[in-house]
Design a protein around this motif. Structure first.
Motif, PDB file in Angstrom:
ATOM      1  N   GLU A  43      78.134 -25.812  28.471  1.00 56.54           N
ATOM      2  CA  GLU A  43      79.001 -25.738  29.644  1.00 56.54           C
ATOM      3  C   GLU A  43      78.405 -26.531  30.807  1.00 56.54           C
ATOM      4  O   GLU A  43      79.115 -27.277  31.491  1.00 56.54           O
ATOM      5  CB  GLU A  43      79.195 -24.287  30.067  1.00 56.54           C
ATOM      6  N   ASP A  44      77.091 -26.341  31.048  1.00 60.03           N
ATOM      7  CA  ASP A  44      76.433 -27.053  32.142  1.00 60.03           C
ATOM      8  C   ASP A  44      76.481 -28.566  31.936  1.00 60.03           C
ATOM      9  O   ASP A  44      76.758 -29.323  32.871  1.00 60.03           O
ATOM     10  CB  ASP A  44      74.975 -26.599  32.283  1.00 60.03           C
ATOM     11  N   LEU A  45      76.197 -29.001  30.716  1.00 62.66           N
ATOM     12  CA  LEU A  45      76.185 -30.437  30.434  1.00 62.66           C
ATOM     13  C   LEU A  45      77.595 -31.024  30.527  1.00 62.66           C
ATOM     14  O   LEU A  45      77.781 -32.129  31.037  1.00 62.66           O
ATOM     15  CB  LEU A  45      75.573 -30.702  29.058  1.00 62.66           C
ATOM     16  N   CYS A  46      78.573 -30.276  30.059  1.00 64.68           N
ATOM     17  CA  CYS A  46      79.965 -30.726  30.136  1.00 64.68           C
ATOM     18  C   CYS A  46      80.380 -30.887  31.605  1.00 64.68           C
ATOM     19  O   CYS A  46      81.015 -31.881  31.972  1.00 64.68           O
ATOM     20  CB  CYS A  46      80.861 -29.731  29.418  1.00 64.68           C
ATOM     21  N   ALA A  47      80.004 -29.938  32.426  1.00 68.35           N
ATOM     22  CA  ALA A  47      80.313 -30.031  33.852  1.00 68.35           C
ATOM     23  C   ALA A  47      79.661 -31.269  34.469  1.00 68.35           C
ATOM     24  O   ALA A  47      80.268 -31.960  35.291  1.00 68.35           O
ATOM     25  CB  ALA A  47      79.853 -28.768  34.576  1.00 68.35           C
ATOM     26  N   GLU A  48      78.435 -31.556  34.065  1.00 76.52           N
ATOM     27  CA  GLU A  48      77.737 -32.738  34.574  1.00 76.52           C
ATOM     28  C   GLU A  48      78.464 -34.018  34.160  1.00 76.52           C
ATOM     29  O   GLU A  48      78.601 -34.953  34.951  1.00 76.52           O
ATOM     30  CB  GLU A  48      76.290 -32.753  34.069  1.00 76.52           C
ATOM     31  N   THR A 132      60.735 -23.753  45.965  1.00 78.43           N
ATOM     32  CA  THR A 132      62.106 -23.410  46.335  1.00 78.43           C
ATOM     33  C   THR A 132      63.057 -23.951  45.272  1.00 78.43           C
ATOM     34  O   THR A 132      62.663 -24.790  44.444  1.00 78.43           O
ATOM     35  CB  THR A 132      62.492 -24.030  47.689  1.00 78.43           C
ATOM     36  N   ALA A 133      64.312 -23.527  45.327  1.00 77.19           N
ATOM     37  CA  ALA A 133      65.316 -23.997  44.373  1.00 77.19           C
ATOM     38  C   ALA A 133      65.477 -25.519  44.472  1.00 77.19           C
ATOM     39  O   ALA A 133      65.636 -26.202  43.455  1.00 77.19           O
ATOM     40  CB  ALA A 133      66.650 -23.296  44.611  1.00 77.19           C
ATOM     41  N   VAL A 134      65.427 -26.044  45.677  1.00 80.55           N
ATOM     42  CA  VAL A 134      65.565 -27.496  45.863  1.00 80.55           C
ATOM     43  C   VAL A 134      64.366 -28.221  45.241  1.00 80.55           C
ATOM     44  O   VAL A 134      64.526 -29.233  44.549  1.00 80.55           O
ATOM     45  CB  VAL A 134      65.709 -27.845  47.365  1.00 80.55           C
ATOM     46  N   GLU A 135      63.162 -27.694  45.449  1.00 79.87           N
ATOM     47  CA  GLU A 135      61.969 -28.321  44.874  1.00 79.87           C
ATOM     48  C   GLU A 135      62.009 -28.267  43.348  1.00 79.87           C
ATOM     49  O   GLU A 135      61.679 -29.252  42.678  1.00 79.87           O
ATOM     50  CB  GLU A 135      60.707 -27.631  45.404  1.00 79.87           C
ATOM     51  N   ASN A 141      64.979 -32.369  37.600  1.00 81.61           N
ATOM     52  CA  ASN A 141      66.049 -33.363  37.600  1.00 81.61           C
ATOM     53  C   ASN A 141      67.410 -32.709  37.349  1.00 81.61           C
ATOM     54  O   ASN A 141      68.159 -33.105  36.460  1.00 81.61           O
ATOM     55  CB  ASN A 141      65.777 -34.459  36.565  1.00 81.61           C
ATOM     56  N   THR A 142      67.687 -31.664  38.120  1.00 85.49           N
ATOM     57  CA  THR A 142      68.961 -30.964  38.043  1.00 85.49           C
ATOM     58  C   THR A 142      69.378 -30.598  39.460  1.00 85.49           C
ATOM     59  O   THR A 142      68.716 -30.996  40.412  1.00 85.49           O
ATOM     60  CB  THR A 142      68.859 -29.727  37.127  1.00 85.49           C
ATOM     61  N   THR A 143      70.430 -29.863  39.598  1.00 81.37           N
ATOM     62  CA  THR A 143      70.890 -29.479  40.929  1.00 81.37           C
ATOM     63  C   THR A 143      70.275 -28.146  41.342  1.00 81.37           C
ATOM     64  O   THR A 143      69.884 -27.340  40.501  1.00 81.37           O
ATOM     65  CB  THR A 143      72.424 -29.334  40.961  1.00 81.37           C
ATOM     66  N   ALA A 144      70.216 -27.923  42.642  1.00 83.04           N
ATOM     67  CA  ALA A 144      69.708 -26.648  43.152  1.00 83.04           C
ATOM     68  C   ALA A 144      70.616 -25.508  42.713  1.00 83.04           C
ATOM     69  O   ALA A 144      70.143 -24.399  42.442  1.00 83.04           O
ATOM     70  CB  ALA A 144      69.588 -26.693  44.679  1.00 83.04           C
ATOM     71  N   THR A 145      71.904 -25.768  42.604  1.00 79.79           N
ATOM     72  CA  THR A 145      72.840 -24.747  42.135  1.00 79.79           C
ATOM     73  C   THR A 145      72.524 -24.346  40.701  1.00 79.79           C
ATOM     74  O   THR A 145      72.512 -23.162  40.364  1.00 79.79           O
ATOM     75  CB  THR A 145      74.294 -25.263  42.236  1.00 79.79           C
ATOM     76  N   ALA A 146      72.247 -25.331  39.857  1.00 81.11           N
ATOM     77  CA  ALA A 146      71.880 -25.034  38.465  1.00 81.11           C
ATOM     78  C   ALA A 146      70.583 -24.221  38.420  1.00 81.11           C
ATOM     79  O   ALA A 146      70.457 -23.298  37.620  1.00 81.11           O
ATOM     80  CB  ALA A 146      71.730 -26.317  37.661  1.00 81.11           C
ATOM     81  N   VAL A 147      69.642 -24.553  39.286  1.00 86.02           N
ATOM     82  CA  VAL A 147      68.378 -23.814  39.339  1.00 86.02           C
ATOM     83  C   VAL A 147      68.636 -22.369  39.744  1.00 86.02           C
ATOM     84  O   VAL A 147      68.106 -21.435  39.131  1.00 86.02           O
ATOM     85  CB  VAL A 147      67.377 -24.487  40.311  1.00 86.02           C
ATOM     86  N   ARG A 148      69.469 -22.170  40.765  1.00 87.20           N
ATOM     87  CA  ARG A 148      69.767 -20.799  41.203  1.00 87.20           C
ATOM     88  C   ARG A 148      70.467 -20.011  40.098  1.00 87.20           C
ATOM     89  O   ARG A 148      70.187 -18.824  39.902  1.00 87.20           O
ATOM     90  CB  ARG A 148      70.589 -20.821  42.486  1.00 87.20           C
ATOM     91  N   MET A 149      71.358 -20.656  39.357  1.00 82.41           N
ATOM     92  CA  MET A 149      72.038 -19.975  38.248  1.00 82.41           C
ATOM     93  C   MET A 149      71.040 -19.612  37.149  1.00 82.41           C
ATOM     94  O   MET A 149      71.071 -18.508  36.620  1.00 82.41           O
ATOM     95  CB  MET A 149      73.147 -20.863  37.664  1.00 82.41           C
ATOM     96  N   ARG A 150      70.150 -20.524  36.810  1.00 86.48           N
ATOM     97  CA  ARG A 150      69.137 -20.228  35.791  1.00 86.48           C
ATOM     98  C   ARG A 150      68.224 -19.099  36.251  1.00 86.48           C
ATOM     99  O   ARG A 150      67.843 -18.238  35.462  1.00 86.48           O
ATOM    100  CB  ARG A 150      68.299 -21.476  35.491  1.00 86.48           C
TER     101      ARG A 150
END
Length: 173
Positions: A43-48, A132-135, A141-150
């Motif tokens: 799902e994540d890769l498809c969204a990307e 942090t999520a941004v770091e 090499n992903t988004t901060a949103t993806a990091v927060r979801m993980r």
């Protein structure tokens, strides 16, 4: 024709190109990823892929299925490289661990070891290394949103694993 009307027409055409590409290829792209990864990752890769397709739809070019599959192939290649880097990072983190003593801390470490690689990685980088999520997003090499979801998934799964451990050891809930 005013500039505003022309801009709206261009946006409408862009949206039509994107929606046509999405409708014509989404299921096929999802199945492409699903055969190679787990459901959540697919799902994540498809969204990307469709995020990138949206960007390309602004270049006045059609988005045939083969172009979308080319994007998908590149996204999967980047994902695989990221997993490889992650495995190296997790290996380095494991080598730095101090041998656990039979305490509550070792139960937490065992639970962390039972997490999926992506969730474990984000959890360790966030709580162990204090990023942090941004770091973390820049590092992985992903988004901060993806990091927060993980991170959300990791905490939820960690809680479930610890709950199972306490129940299996006879510890009251």
């Amino acid at each position: 024709m005013s500039l505003q009307t022309m801009g709206e027409r261009v946006d409408l055409e862009r949206e039509k190109r994107f929606l046509a590409a999405h409708t014509g290829s989404h299921d096929r792209i999802y199945r492409f990823f699903r055969r190679r990864t787990d459901g959540t990752t697919a799902e994540d890769l498809c969204a990307e892929v469709f995020r990138i397709a949206w960007e390309k739809s602004g270049q006045d070019a059609e988005l045939p299925v083969l172009v979308i599959f080319g994007i998908a192939k590149n996204v999967l290649r980047n994902h695989d490289r990221s997993l490889s880097r992650s495995a190296g990072l997790i290996g380095a983190l494991r080598s730095e661990r101090i041998p656990a003593t039979p305490t509550e801390e070792s139960a937490v470490r065992d639970a962390i070891d039972n997490l999926g690689p992506k969730e474990r990685e984000v959890l360790l980088l966030t709580y162990w290394d204090g990023l942090t999520a941004v770091e973390v997003s820049h590092l992985l090499n992903t988004t901060a949103t993806a990091v927060r979801m993980r991170l959300h998934r990791a905490r939820k799964e960690l809680g479930r694993i610890l709950q199972e451990q306490s129940v299996s050891e006879g510890t009251p809930e």
